[in-house]
Enzyme design. Structure first.
Site, PDB file in Angstrom:
ATOM      1  CG  ASP A  67      57.319  58.878  46.802  1.00  0.00           C
ATOM      2  OD1 ASP A  67      58.243  59.376  46.434  1.00  0.00           O
ATOM      3  OD2 ASP A  67      57.419  58.111  47.943  1.00  0.00           O
ATOM      4  N   GLY A  68      54.107  60.360  43.897  1.00  0.00           N
ATOM      5  CA  GLY A  68      52.719  60.118  42.787  1.00  0.00           C
ATOM      6  C   GLY A  68      53.136  60.678  41.546  1.00  0.00           C
ATOM      7  NE  ARG A 153      26.791  44.464  49.317  1.00  0.00           N
ATOM      8  CZ  ARG A 153      25.739  43.926  49.564  1.00  0.00           C
ATOM      9  NH1 ARG A 153      24.895  44.566  50.075  1.00  0.00           N
ATOM     10  NH2 ARG A 153      25.764  42.613  49.571  1.00  0.00           N
ATOM     11  CE1 TYR A 185      45.446  50.478  51.070  1.00  0.00           C
ATOM     12  CE2 TYR A 185      44.586  50.274  48.723  1.00  0.00           C
ATOM     13  CZ  TYR A 185      44.508  50.109  49.865  1.00  0.00           C
ATOM     14  OH  TYR A 185      43.188  49.958  50.192  1.00  0.00           O
ATOM     15  CB  SER A 186      51.674  46.477  50.429  1.00  0.00           C
ATOM     16  OG  SER A 186      51.863  45.292  51.046  1.00  0.00           O
ATOM     17  CD  GLN A 242      49.735  58.044  39.820  1.00  0.00           C
ATOM     18  OE1 GLN A 242      50.188  57.813  38.660  1.00  0.00           O
ATOM     19  NE2 GLN A 242      50.461  58.804  40.512  1.00  0.00           N
TER      20      GLN A 242
END
Length: 284
Positions: A67-68, A153, A185-186, A242
């Site tokens: 997919d990338g 952090r 990612y979501s 990316q």
């Protein structure tokens, strides 16, 4: 004569064999293959190499990889939309509609016009400076992510939709995803799955330090603004994972739907819900 642009992923060991099958298939059909010049040389196909391939007319493009790889090609063709079809050589290949064992039959379908194109909206990212100047960051087909620049952090972020402040919270960041990117990612951060043809935008917090915020689906025409509450901290913005840009603490990141669209080639016998079942939910 038809022209097909081919983008092979060097990191996949099976790429050479797939590329040879594609070459042999189109050689028998008087179809011209073009490839980025560097990639063509690496595979001994110098005659197919061209410079600035996205500026060359092509009937469609083939993505050889995961997919990338397909996402990068879609962004590459953003200014000159060429339909892209993915040949799955990744671990999941959620966006790719051609598996290696059906390569020739699917290419035959494309040559016969037996396919349709799904036009997916890009997200556009901008940075607004304290003086009001707006700078374009780029386009993403999956997601634009605002996240901490220091991996150790947590950061304090403010989120607004249109002119309405929505929330301030401590988190690792916020994901602004398109419906296409809702399974990327979501999804890993707990966001909902959206059919890519649904009009909307997904807002998903990354590891929020609160129980009072949840992922949110907003309208396609809404505009998202994200800023640092504590300007002593640092943030970065990524486009489809990316491209990465560091952001000044006083900047405001704005994300909105773009009028630019990517064309993804799809076949009638593979619908979205079948793909969900066979690729995402295959172990259920």
């Amino acid at each position: 004569m038809r022209t097909v642009a081919v983008f092979p992923n060097l990191m996949k060991p099976e790429t050479r064999d797939i590329l040879l099958r594609i070459r042999d298939f189109f050689a028998a059909r008087d179809v011209r293959i073009i490839m980025p010049r560097v990639r063509a040389a690496e595979f001994g196909m110098e005659a197919c190499g061209v410079d600035d391939i996205e500026h060359h007319p092509a009937d469609f493009a083939l993505s050889l990889g995961g997919d990338g790889t397909l996402l990068g090609i879609c962004r590459r063709y953003a200014a000159n939309p060429v339909p892209v079809c993915g040949i799955n050589m990744g671990t999941l290949g959620f966006m790719a509609d051609i598996e290696q064992n059906e390569l020739e039959s699917r290419l035959e379908s494309i040559c016969a016009g037996d396919y349709h194109i799904e036009w997916r909206r890009f997200l556009a990212g901008f940075v607004t400076k304290p003086d009001g100047a707006e700078h374009f960051l780029g386009l993403a087909i999956n997601d634009i992510v605002v996240m901490k620049g220091d991996p150790a952090r947590i950061i304090s972020l403010g989120l607004a939709v249109n002119a309405t402040p929505l929330v301030e919270c401590k988190a690792d960041g916020f994901i602004v995803a398109s419906p296409t990117g809702s399974t990327a990612y979501s999804l890993s951060a707990g966001g909902p799955i959206m059919n890519p043809m649904v009009k909307g935008i997904v807002l998903t917090p990354i590891c929020p330090h609160t129980l009072n915020i949840r992922p949110l689906i907003i309208r396609e025409e809404d505009v998202v603004h994200i800023h640092l509450v504590d300007t002593r901290q640092s943030i970065i913005v990524t486009l489809d994972g990316q491209e990465t840009t560091p952001i000044h603490p006083d900047d405001i990141v704005t994300v909105k739907s773009s009028d630019v669209r990517a064309g993804i080639i799809k076949f009638a016998d593979k619908d979205y819900y079948q793909t969900l079942r066979t690729k995402l939910w295959r172990n259920c």
